[in-house]
Scaffold this active site. Sequence first.
Site, PDB file in Angstrom:
ATOM      1  N   GLY A   1     -84.337  15.980 -37.307  1.00 39.26           N
ATOM      2  CA  GLY A   1     -83.530  16.874 -38.115  1.00 39.26           C
ATOM      3  C   GLY A   1     -84.013  18.289 -38.186  1.00 39.26           C
ATOM      4  O   GLY A   1     -84.585  18.887 -37.393  1.00 39.26           O
ATOM      5  N   ALA A   2     -83.699  18.992 -39.029  1.00 38.16           N
ATOM      6  CA  ALA A   2     -84.006  20.246 -39.362  1.00 38.16           C
ATOM      7  C   ALA A   2     -85.407  20.573 -39.361  1.00 38.16           C
ATOM      8  O   ALA A   2     -85.879  21.654 -38.891  1.00 38.16           O
ATOM      9  CB  ALA A   2     -83.489  20.748 -40.560  1.00 38.16           C
ATOM     10  N   ALA A   3     -86.178  19.661 -39.711  1.00 40.11           N
ATOM     11  CA  ALA A   3     -87.704  19.668 -39.719  1.00 40.11           C
ATOM     12  C   ALA A   3     -88.326  19.618 -38.182  1.00 40.11           C
ATOM     13  O   ALA A   3     -89.356  20.056 -38.090  1.00 40.11           O
ATOM     14  CB  ALA A   3     -88.236  18.614 -40.604  1.00 40.11           C
TER      15      ALA A   3
ATOM     16  N   SER B   1     -85.696  13.187 -41.276  1.00 39.92           N
ATOM     17  CA  SER B   1     -86.827  12.319 -41.486  1.00 39.92           C
ATOM     18  C   SER B   1     -88.042  12.446 -40.542  1.00 39.92           C
ATOM     19  O   SER B   1     -88.028  13.475 -39.732  1.00 39.92           O
ATOM     20  CB  SER B   1     -86.231  10.763 -41.491  1.00 39.92           C
ATOM     21  OG  SER B   1     -86.015  10.535 -40.388  1.00 39.92           O
TER      22      SER B   1
ATOM     23  N   THR C   1     -90.125  15.708 -46.400  1.00 42.87           N
ATOM     24  CA  THR C   1     -88.931  15.079 -45.739  1.00 42.87           C
ATOM     25  C   THR C   1     -89.232  13.336 -46.318  1.00 42.87           C
ATOM     26  O   THR C   1     -89.859  13.337 -47.274  1.00 42.87           O
ATOM     27  CB  THR C   1     -88.899  15.134 -44.108  1.00 42.87           C
ATOM     28  OG1 THR C   1     -87.814  14.420 -43.716  1.00 42.87           O
ATOM     29  CG2 THR C   1     -90.043  14.491 -43.356  1.00 42.87           C
ATOM     30  N   TYR C   2     -88.652  12.410 -45.755  1.00 39.27           N
ATOM     31  CA  TYR C   2     -88.888  11.323 -45.939  1.00 39.27           C
ATOM     32  C   TYR C   2     -89.306  10.313 -44.790  1.00 39.27           C
ATOM     33  O   TYR C   2     -88.878  10.675 -43.514  1.00 39.27           O
ATOM     34  CB  TYR C   2     -87.708  10.410 -46.635  1.00 39.27           C
ATOM     35  CG  TYR C   2     -86.485  10.412 -45.932  1.00 39.27           C
ATOM     36  CD1 TYR C   2     -86.155   9.463 -44.846  1.00 39.27           C
ATOM     37  CD2 TYR C   2     -85.664  11.596 -45.776  1.00 39.27           C
ATOM     38  CE1 TYR C   2     -85.014   9.495 -44.376  1.00 39.27           C
ATOM     39  CE2 TYR C   2     -84.454  11.488 -45.149  1.00 39.27           C
ATOM     40  CZ  TYR C   2     -84.196  10.600 -44.169  1.00 39.27           C
ATOM     41  OH  TYR C   2     -83.114  10.454 -43.527  1.00 39.27           O
TER      42      TYR C   2
END
Length: 126
Positions: free
Chosen positions: A73-75, A25, A57-58
């Site tokens: 996260g991955a982002a 996120s 993403t959100y």
Amino acid sequence: MYLTLLKSKLHRACVTHIELEYEGSCAIDSVLLSTAGIQEYEQIHIYNLTNGERFVTYAIRAEDNSGIISVNGAAAHKACPGDRLIICTYAVFERSEMDSFKPLLIYLDDRNFITHTGNAIPVQVA
């Protein structure tokens, strides 16, 4: 016919944190979310002005008036603290709704505080 239009934009947001181990996120100062009309857990598109990365993403809430923009996260691999971002949301409209709709454009300073708002992007000139 339906068209997807820009709903809101946080322009030149500055990344304050990256949290690789966080559960995905992008955490955004709650005041910015409210002003831009972005709902918690709403899909957001992020365009990194610093390195050219683009990802989806959100949004989740960060503390009010904190200036936090945390890519998680991955982002987190796609941004670094200090990077400048454009964070956008989009909505689907019927053609009959388009003429009355205006996006929410929120412009930010280096600390992610609002400098001004608008509802139209100026015409680009040569």
